[in-house]
Design an enzyme around this catalytic site. Sequence first.
Site, short mmCIF file in Angstrom:
data_model
loop_
_atom_site.label_atom_id
_atom_site.label_comp_id
_atom_site.label_asym_id
_atom_site.label_seq_id
_atom_site.Cartn_x
_atom_site.Cartn_y
_atom_site.Cartn_z
CG ASP A 12 0.58 -7.17 13.20
OD1 ASP A 12 1.59 -7.41 12.49
OD2 ASP A 12 0.66 -6.75 14.36
CG ASN A 36 7.29 -4.87 0.02
OD1 ASN A 36 8.41 -4.51 -0.34
ND2 ASN A 36 6.40 -4.03 0.54
CE LYS A 65 13.56 -7.21 5.03
NZ LYS A 65 12.42 -7.34 4.14
CB SER A 124 -0.90 0.00 1.24
OG SER A 124 -0.09 -0.11 2.40
NE ARG A 125 3.03 2.93 5.22
CZ ARG A 125 4.08 2.78 6.02
NH1 ARG A 125 5.26 3.20 5.64
NH2 ARG A 125 3.95 2.20 7.19
N GLY A 126 5.27 2.96 -0.23
CA GLY A 126 6.70 2.71 -0.41
C GLY A 126 6.99 1.80 -1.59
CE1 TYR A 174 18.36 -1.40 7.73
CE2 TYR A 174 19.55 -3.25 6.81
CZ TYR A 174 18.49 -2.38 6.77
OH TYR A 174 17.54 -2.48 5.78
N1 LIG Z 1 13.36 1.81 2.14
C1 LIG Z 1 14.54 1.26 2.10
O1 LIG Z 1 15.57 1.93 2.12
C2 LIG Z 1 14.68 -0.24 2.00
C3 LIG Z 1 15.97 -0.75 1.79
C4 LIG Z 1 16.14 -2.12 1.71
C5 LIG Z 1 15.05 -2.96 1.81
N2 LIG Z 1 13.80 -2.45 2.00
C6 LIG Z 1 12.71 -3.41 2.13
O2 LIG Z 1 11.67 -3.09 1.21
C7 LIG Z 1 10.43 -3.46 1.77
C8 LIG Z 1 9.50 -2.28 1.76
O3 LIG Z 1 10.10 -1.23 2.49
P1 LIG Z 1 9.55 0.28 2.44
O4 LIG Z 1 10.69 1.14 2.74
O5 LIG Z 1 8.76 0.47 1.20
O6 LIG Z 1 8.58 0.23 3.72
P2 LIG Z 1 7.44 1.24 4.17
O7 LIG Z 1 7.32 2.42 3.31
O8 LIG Z 1 7.67 1.39 5.63
O9 LIG Z 1 6.10 0.33 3.94
C9 LIG Z 1 5.93 -0.84 4.67
C10 LIG Z 1 4.68 -1.55 4.20
O10 LIG Z 1 4.59 -2.79 4.93
C11 LIG Z 1 3.38 -2.82 5.67
N3 LIG Z 1 3.65 -3.50 6.95
C12 LIG Z 1 4.59 -3.16 7.86
N4 LIG Z 1 4.54 -4.03 8.92
C13 LIG Z 1 3.54 -4.89 8.65
C14 LIG Z 1 2.97 -5.97 9.36
N5 LIG Z 1 3.40 -6.34 10.59
N6 LIG Z 1 1.92 -6.65 8.81
C15 LIG Z 1 1.46 -6.28 7.58
N7 LIG Z 1 1.95 -5.26 6.85
C16 LIG Z 1 2.98 -4.57 7.39
C17 LIG Z 1 2.95 -1.37 5.85
O11 LIG Z 1 1.55 -1.29 6.09
P3 LIG Z 1 0.92 0.08 6.77
O12 LIG Z 1 1.12 1.16 5.75
O13 LIG Z 1 -0.51 -0.25 6.98
O14 LIG Z 1 1.70 0.32 8.02
C18 LIG Z 1 3.40 -0.80 4.49
O15 LIG Z 1 2.45 -1.10 3.49
C19 LIG Z 1 10.73 -4.01 3.16
O16 LIG Z 1 10.83 -5.41 3.09
C20 LIG Z 1 12.07 -3.39 3.49
O17 LIG Z 1 12.81 -4.16 4.40
C21 LIG Z 1 13.59 -1.10 2.11
#
Ligand SMILES: NC(=O)c1ccc[n+]([C@@H]2O[C@H](COP(=O)([O-])OP(=O)(O)OC[C@H]3O[C@@H](n4cnc5c(N)ncnc54)[C@H](OP(=O)(O)O)[C@@H]3O)[C@@H](O)[C@H]2O)c1
Length: 271
Positions: A63, A90, A158, A14-16, A151
């Site tokens: 959740d 994700n 991961k 839903s985001r990111g 981290y």
């Molecule tokens: N951003 C980075 O720099 C980065 C770098 C490396 C890897 N990643 C990986 O990429 C993926 C996405 O990251 P992002 O940065 O896009 O994250 P984000 O913007 O924080 O979005 C997280 C998403 O996961 C959902 N979520 C979180 N905890 C949850 C739970 N317990 N149950 C169900 N849904 C849950 C959130 O739902 P709500 O919106 O309802 O809270 C949201 O849709 C992750 O696996 C992260 O580890 C990110």
Amino acid sequence: MEFAGKVALVTGGSRGIGLEISRRLAQGGADLIIGYKKDLENAEKAKAEFEALGRRVQLVQADLRKPAGVDALFEEVAAGLDQIDILVLNAAFGTMGEVLRMGRASWRASYDTNVLSPMLTAKGALPWLKRKGGVITATSTLGAHTAYPTYVAIGSSKAAMETLVKYMAFEWAKYGIRANSVAAGPVETRAIDWFRDGDAVRIFTAKKGLAGRMGLPSDIADVAVWLCSQQSHWIWGQSIVAEGGILCGVDYDDWMEENVDRNEFTAEGGA
Ligand SMILES: NC(=O)c1ccc[n+]([C@@H]2O[C@H](COP(=O)([O-])OP(=O)(O)OC[C@H]3O[C@@H](n4cnc5c(N)ncnc54)[C@H](OP(=O)(O)O)[C@@H]3O)[C@@H](O)[C@H]2O)c1
């Protein structure tokens, strides 16, 4: 359209980064099941956007850190679109801190969400994925391959998830299922503010990376969606690193200038 007739379940869609993956899959013709935890507003915005493209969209609030949440997700899938061809693992959560400073609860939070939950979610999706042969793509992190400050809980969880994905590829190839991960470098989403100094991460990525800028969700979605597509049919159980070139090469002139007094250096004993 490559994904026409397919249904993709994207956790955290839903985001990111997850939203951008959902968007690319919808643009490619897939119907979507979008998992989210609490942010209904963003989830509904995504639903409206993809329905405007003519896609069917099911939102599921759950959740996924809790096994009961994973069960609830699949009860809703069964009562809803009742099909999964593409699974994107994700959703994630991370506690920040050093090994010596984090308690058991912090480790559990990261490992429950980033290892146990993807395993349970993939198992839950298996009956659908097996029907016609499916694809699993997980979103991992560069922090599984190299160390970032504070981290360790996320990076190590991961790394375990990537190995889990490899084993799923190994064990479920017989069902026609292909599984891979994309390991992302820093990407501009809300998650960057989990770091104590999010701006340092932004500046580091833009200055050290050969791409010369911070990562965007679309940079990772490009790779994730490719891994979901037939174009990557020869790749099984791998983790593809996508980090804008921050790991490629060593600029020792800059580093030396900041860290080493050449006059104190001896070849035998170091500095
Ligand atoms: N951003 C980075 O720099 C980065 C770098 C490396 C890897 N990643 C990986 O990429 C993926 C996405 O990251 P992002 O940065 O896009 O994250 P984000 O913007 O924080 O979005 C997280 C998403 O996961 C959902 N979520 C979180 N905890 C949850 C739970 N317990 N149950 C169900 N849904 C849950 C959130 O739902 P709500 O919106 O309802 O809270 C949201 O849709 C992750 O696996 C992260 O580890 C990110």
